[in-house]
Scaffold this motif. Structure first.
Motif, short mmCIF file in Angstrom:
data_model
loop_
_atom_site.label_atom_id
_atom_site.label_comp_id
_atom_site.label_asym_id
_atom_site.label_seq_id
_atom_site.Cartn_x
_atom_site.Cartn_y
_atom_site.Cartn_z
N TYR A 151 37.65 -5.19 21.40
CA TYR A 151 37.98 -5.22 22.94
C TYR A 151 38.80 -6.07 23.09
N LEU A 152 38.96 -7.49 22.72
CA LEU A 152 39.77 -8.46 22.85
C LEU A 152 41.36 -8.07 22.02
N GLU A 174 44.34 -15.34 29.17
CA GLU A 174 44.03 -14.14 29.83
C GLU A 174 43.26 -13.01 29.25
N SER A 175 43.35 -12.97 27.97
CA SER A 175 42.54 -12.18 26.96
C SER A 175 40.98 -12.40 27.49
N PHE A 176 40.50 -13.44 27.41
CA PHE A 176 38.98 -13.68 27.46
C PHE A 176 38.81 -13.73 28.86
N ALA A 177 39.95 -13.89 30.15
CA ALA A 177 39.44 -13.86 31.23
C ALA A 177 39.21 -12.24 31.41
N ARG A 178 39.87 -11.50 30.94
CA ARG A 178 39.75 -10.04 31.16
C ARG A 178 38.48 -9.61 30.47
N LEU A 179 38.16 -10.07 29.44
CA LEU A 179 36.71 -9.82 28.88
C LEU A 179 35.85 -10.18 29.51
N ALA A 180 35.53 -11.44 30.33
CA ALA A 180 34.64 -11.97 31.07
C ALA A 180 34.43 -10.80 32.19
N GLU A 181 35.79 -10.68 32.90
CA GLU A 181 35.65 -9.61 33.90
C GLU A 181 34.80 -8.15 33.71
N ALA A 182 35.35 -7.84 32.39
CA ALA A 182 34.77 -6.58 32.20
C ALA A 182 33.44 -6.86 31.84
N GLY A 183 32.61 -7.86 31.27
CA GLY A 183 31.31 -8.21 30.85
C GLY A 183 30.76 -8.31 32.17
N ARG A 184 31.16 -8.61 33.23
CA ARG A 184 30.38 -8.94 34.71
C ARG A 184 29.68 -7.47 35.18
N ASP A 185 30.15 -6.51 34.62
CA ASP A 185 29.69 -5.19 35.20
C ASP A 185 28.38 -4.71 34.21
#
Length: 195
Positions: A88-89, A66-77
């Protein structure tokens, strides 16, 4: 790890394709799948230990994911660049644990009932007196047993020893242990029946 890379590709992260040449390591984009894979390799173990040390041992792998999924989502912007992905993690992990604790508290509070609504009863004084009387009669009956019979009975009923172990310790046969147990049980039964 492959799940994260596939998730990035599925959500449309086209910044780095398989056929694209790799940029130099000092110019990797945090949101790219390669940077995310490297970050996962270097930080997943640390996050796993962090979650496990904070009472989330059985869910640690899910929380890392879940942590890495949230990082990936934030990195999309593209307008939002994450300068310190490790920090951030760490913040994401802390927030996940806080959210978990908050949810657990809310569930706990939802299960509580008001003292006025609970059917509280006072202790049954008669039952307590009867239990105390029964214990006194059992104690007196145990004291009346012959010492060897009492020792065998207590070894089996209190200490949990088997008849075979008692027989070996007492130098008796198993039948002899059974005889002492029958005598003790009969005497205790008579003491409990007599009022």
């Amino acid at each position: 790890m492959r799940l994260i890379v596939n998730a990035l590709r599925a959500i449309g992260d086209t910044r780095l394709a398989d056929e694209d040449p790799l940029p130099p390591s000092d110019r990797l984009i945090v949101g790219s799948s390669l940077a995310l894979e490297d970050l996962y390799r270097s930080q997943s173990g640390r996050l796993q230990r962090y979650f496990a040390s904070n009472q989330a041992r059985q869910d640690a792998a899910d929380l890392v994911q879940e942590s890495f999924a949230r990082l990936a989502e934030a990195g999309r912007d593209p307008a939002r660049r994450i300068e310190e992905p490790e920090a951030y993690l760490g913040r994401v992990a802390t927030n996940l644990l806080r959210n978990r604790a908050r949810s657990a508290l809310q569930r706990s509070l939802a299960q509580q009932i008001q003292a006025e609504e609970a059917g509280l009863t006072a202790p049954d004084m008669i039952a307590a007196l009867e239990a105390r009387d029964m214990l006194a009669r059992l104690q007196a009956a145990l004291e009346k047993l012959k010492p060897r019979t009492r020792e065998i009975f207590l070894a089996h009923r209190v200490d949990g020893m088997s008849y075979r172990d008692i027989a070996a310790a007492q130098g008796l046969s198993i039948k002899g242990v059974e005889w002492h147990m029958r005598k003790a049980i009969a005497q205790l039964d008579r003491a409990l029946r007599a009022r």
